[in-house]
Design a protein around this motif. Sequence first.
Motif, PDB file in Angstrom:
ATOM      1  N   ILE A 126       0.824  -1.218   0.000  1.00 43.26           N
ATOM      2  CA  ILE A 126       0.000   0.000   0.000  1.00 43.26           C
ATOM      3  C   ILE A 126       0.857   1.267   0.000  1.00 43.26           C
ATOM      4  O   ILE A 126       0.611   2.197  -0.768  1.00 43.26           O
ATOM      5  CB  ILE A 126      -0.950  -0.009   1.217  1.00 43.26           C
ATOM      6  CG1 ILE A 126      -1.990  -1.134   1.059  1.00 43.26           C
ATOM      7  CG2 ILE A 126      -1.653   1.332   1.378  1.00 43.26           C
ATOM      8  CD1 ILE A 126      -2.856  -1.351   2.274  1.00 43.26           C
ATOM      9  N   ILE A 127       1.887   1.313   0.832  1.00 43.95           N
ATOM     10  CA  ILE A 127       2.700   2.520   0.967  1.00 43.95           C
ATOM     11  C   ILE A 127       3.726   2.631  -0.155  1.00 43.95           C
ATOM     12  O   ILE A 127       3.965   3.711  -0.691  1.00 43.95           O
ATOM     13  CB  ILE A 127       3.419   2.560   2.328  1.00 43.95           C
ATOM     14  CG1 ILE A 127       2.409   2.346   3.467  1.00 43.95           C
ATOM     15  CG2 ILE A 127       4.164   3.878   2.521  1.00 43.95           C
ATOM     16  CD1 ILE A 127       1.382   3.439   3.613  1.00 43.95           C
ATOM     17  N   TYR A 128       4.355   1.497  -0.494  1.00 41.16           N
ATOM     18  CA  TYR A 128       5.394   1.486  -1.532  1.00 41.16           C
ATOM     19  C   TYR A 128       5.022   0.488  -2.630  1.00 41.16           C
ATOM     20  O   TYR A 128       5.638  -0.583  -2.742  1.00 41.16           O
ATOM     21  CB  TYR A 128       6.750   1.119  -0.932  1.00 41.16           C
ATOM     22  CG  TYR A 128       7.176   2.009   0.207  1.00 41.16           C
ATOM     23  CD1 TYR A 128       7.643   3.303  -0.029  1.00 41.16           C
ATOM     24  CD2 TYR A 128       7.118   1.558   1.522  1.00 41.16           C
ATOM     25  CE1 TYR A 128       8.032   4.123   1.027  1.00 41.16           C
ATOM     26  CE2 TYR A 128       7.506   2.375   2.579  1.00 41.16           C
ATOM     27  CZ  TYR A 128       7.958   3.647   2.323  1.00 41.16           C
ATOM     28  OH  TYR A 128       8.345   4.460   3.352  1.00 41.16           O
ATOM     29  N   PRO A 129       4.015   0.813  -3.442  1.00 39.00           N
ATOM     30  CA  PRO A 129       3.506  -0.155  -4.432  1.00 39.00           C
ATOM     31  C   PRO A 129       4.525  -0.586  -5.482  1.00 39.00           C
ATOM     32  O   PRO A 129       4.360  -1.637  -6.102  1.00 39.00           O
ATOM     33  CB  PRO A 129       2.335   0.592  -5.079  1.00 39.00           C
ATOM     34  CG  PRO A 129       2.597   2.034  -4.806  1.00 39.00           C
ATOM     35  CD  PRO A 129       3.304   2.090  -3.504  1.00 39.00           C
ATOM     36  N   PHE A 130       5.591   0.213  -5.675  1.00 36.89           N
ATOM     37  CA  PHE A 130       6.604  -0.142  -6.679  1.00 36.89           C
ATOM     38  C   PHE A 130       7.798  -0.863  -6.065  1.00 36.89           C
ATOM     39  O   PHE A 130       8.781  -1.147  -6.738  1.00 36.89           O
ATOM     40  CB  PHE A 130       7.072   1.118  -7.421  1.00 36.89           C
ATOM     41  CG  PHE A 130       5.971   1.822  -8.157  1.00 36.89           C
ATOM     42  CD1 PHE A 130       5.426   1.265  -9.305  1.00 36.89           C
ATOM     43  CD2 PHE A 130       5.462   3.022  -7.689  1.00 36.89           C
ATOM     44  CE1 PHE A 130       4.397   1.894  -9.977  1.00 36.89           C
ATOM     45  CE2 PHE A 130       4.425   3.669  -8.353  1.00 36.89           C
ATOM     46  CZ  PHE A 130       3.895   3.096  -9.500  1.00 36.89           C
TER      47      PHE A 130
END
Length: 317
Positions: A126-130
């Motif tokens: 959610i916070i760092y989708p990549f």
Amino acid sequence: MSLQNASINVTHFIIGGFDTLNRPIAVGVFILIIYLLAVLANMANIMFIVSDKSLHKPMYLLICNLAVVDIMYTSSCNPTMIGVLLAGVNTISYVECLIQMCVFHLGTVMESFVLAFMALDRFIAIIYPFHYLTNTHVPVLTFILWFVAWCSTCYMPAIVIPLPHCSSRLRYTFCDFPAVLRTTCVNPDKYFNEGAIIAFFIFFFTFVFICLSYCGILLFVKLSSNNEKKKMGSTLVSHLICVIVHYGPAFVQIIFTRLGVVLTLEERQGLLIGAVLGPCLVNPFVYCFRTKEIKQKLFKIFKNLSSLSLLTETKCS
């Protein structure tokens, strides 16, 4: 009299935790039904994920690992309790008892580790989708968690095996560390304190880690659109249910202890049985009915079965 003179050679333990139970058959049937439902539901989850290549993703690999842990955890003690209640088999060999003790506590630790790992996966997704976890990261980290969990339980047989035993009767309903330690000739308080410290660190740090991941996600959700909020909320609710069911019984016992409420042996055993049966039954159903892909797969199976049934009836008529 020395400990060596007072000690006895124990080859079997007698399980006496159900001796005062009024309706053992009813309790045994209840535990049997819950146990079978839990095992079947977790096996179904594993089969769905393993058989469908589209589900070979980090989140589903973690759900599959949780299902494996739940089967091991509930199978470590429930067959023994069912045997005592329904078949009257109230003895267990010394070696089997030690194995049961290790597997039970390994399941307890792994349940906490897997829930914390799943919280990390949701946080990163959610916070760092990549920068999400990959199918390579999950097996490696899972292996590390299993190794750490196994190391944390190895001290139990290392403590128990050298100690002389003064009794072969277990006060509890199956072989866990406190039950086996109370059969020895030594004062168990020292070992209970050591075990409590290890359990505290595992439970406290995994629970705090989960709470911190939730806080990070909730802060991020405030800045998201309504559609994203709904999707993230659904994901968190599934995990939160599993967290509450796992940590709830332990916190109830801690709160009662802090308030000065003295639980009877039967009440403590009831909480312990609930702590085993609850998560193992709830977890698979939560992820079956709240995970879109697994839910769609279930509906497809039931639809095919209904079509097959109608076709059979038509041919017969």
